[in-house]
Design an enzyme around this catalytic site. Structure first.
Site, PDB file in Angstrom:
ATOM      1  N   GLY A 149       0.550  -1.293  -0.225  1.00  0.00           N
ATOM      2  CA  GLY A 149       0.007   0.098  -0.426  1.00  0.00           C
ATOM      3  C   GLY A 149       0.595   1.350   0.421  1.00  0.00           C
ATOM      4  CG  LEU A 150      -0.422   4.495  -1.787  1.00  0.00           C
ATOM      5  CD1 LEU A 150      -1.706   5.623  -1.980  1.00  0.00           C
ATOM      6  CD2 LEU A 150       0.403   5.442  -2.494  1.00  0.00           C
TER       7      LEU A 150
ATOM      8  CE  LYS B   2       4.010  -0.167   2.602  1.00  0.00           C
ATOM      9  NZ  LYS B   2       3.918   1.144   3.425  1.00  0.00           N
ATOM     10  CB  SER B   3       4.912  -0.322   9.419  1.00  0.00           C
ATOM     11  OG  SER B   3       5.891   0.085   8.510  1.00  0.00           O
TER      12      SER B   3
ATOM     13  CB  SER C 102       5.421  -4.122  -3.194  1.00  0.00           C
ATOM     14  OG  SER C 102       4.333  -4.346  -1.691  1.00  0.00           O
TER      15      SER C 102
END
Length: 199
Positions: free
Chosen positions: A34-35, A40-41, A108
């Site tokens: 994702g952006l 995400k983290s 990614s």
């Protein structure tokens, strides 16, 4: 370029299946994409925390952390981004082979690169999690101040601003972090793992 002429793969004396039996669960990679600023983290670490405290063997591979060490020689152009993802895919595969549930939190941005990583794993071991969040929300959060720098032209090839992000076509899980809480998101991911009998 691979040079395997004088290199032989040595198989482990302990199989992945044996490690699964000992751990009491299967292994996989949870691939959070994702952006920047999508969460995400934060989500990967929340999942890892929950799994760990329930007795599962798990670990987090974070994009920024990996670039401090293993991938410190890479920049952010297309070729280096591809190599960044290839390397982390190989590392994630080692974790999965060792029986661990590994959460990989990387932007990614390119579908092709994510698919190449998927091909490294057995069916069912690669769980793509699209951490979906509008760029406007990510930019408002801007936890690292990166969007402001990108808008000023201080960061070239920044995903979402001057470099594209290709959303997954068919991810296993979609988490909309602008609508879901961390707790809700973690439970969705754990339910998937239980439904697929990974846990």
């Amino acid at each position: 370029m691979k040079n395997s002429q004088n290199i032989t793969w040595h198989h482990s004396s302990v199989s992945k299946k044996e490690r699964h039996v000992k751990n009491g669960h299967k292994s996989c990679v949870l691939w959070f994409t994702g952006l920047s600023g999508s969460g995400k983290s934060t989500l990967a670490n929340a999942v890892d925390h929950s799994l760990f405290h329930e007795g599962y063997s798990s670990y987090v591979l974070d994009g920024d952390n990996i670039r401090h060490g293993l991938n410190s020689d890479l920049r952010f152009g297309p070729a280096d981004r591809k190599e960044n993802i290839r390397r982390i895919g190989e590392v994630a595969k080692l974790f999965v082979d060792s029986g661990i549930i590994v959460s990989s939190a990387f932007i990614s941005p390119f579908q092709e690169d994510r698919e190449l990583v998927r091909q490294m794993f057995d069916i069912g071991e690669f769980v793509e999690i699209f951490v979906k969040c509008p760029i406007e929300v990510c930019e408002n959060r801007d936890p690292k101040g990166l969007y402001k720098k990108a808008r000023k032209g201080e960061i070239p090839e920044f995903t979402g601003i001057s470099s594209p992000y290709e959303s997954p076509d068919l991810p296993e899980i979609v988490i909309e972090t602008d609508h879901m809480t961390i707790t809700q998101s973690v439970e969705i991911i754990k339910k998937y793992l239980k439904d697929k009998k990974i846990l």
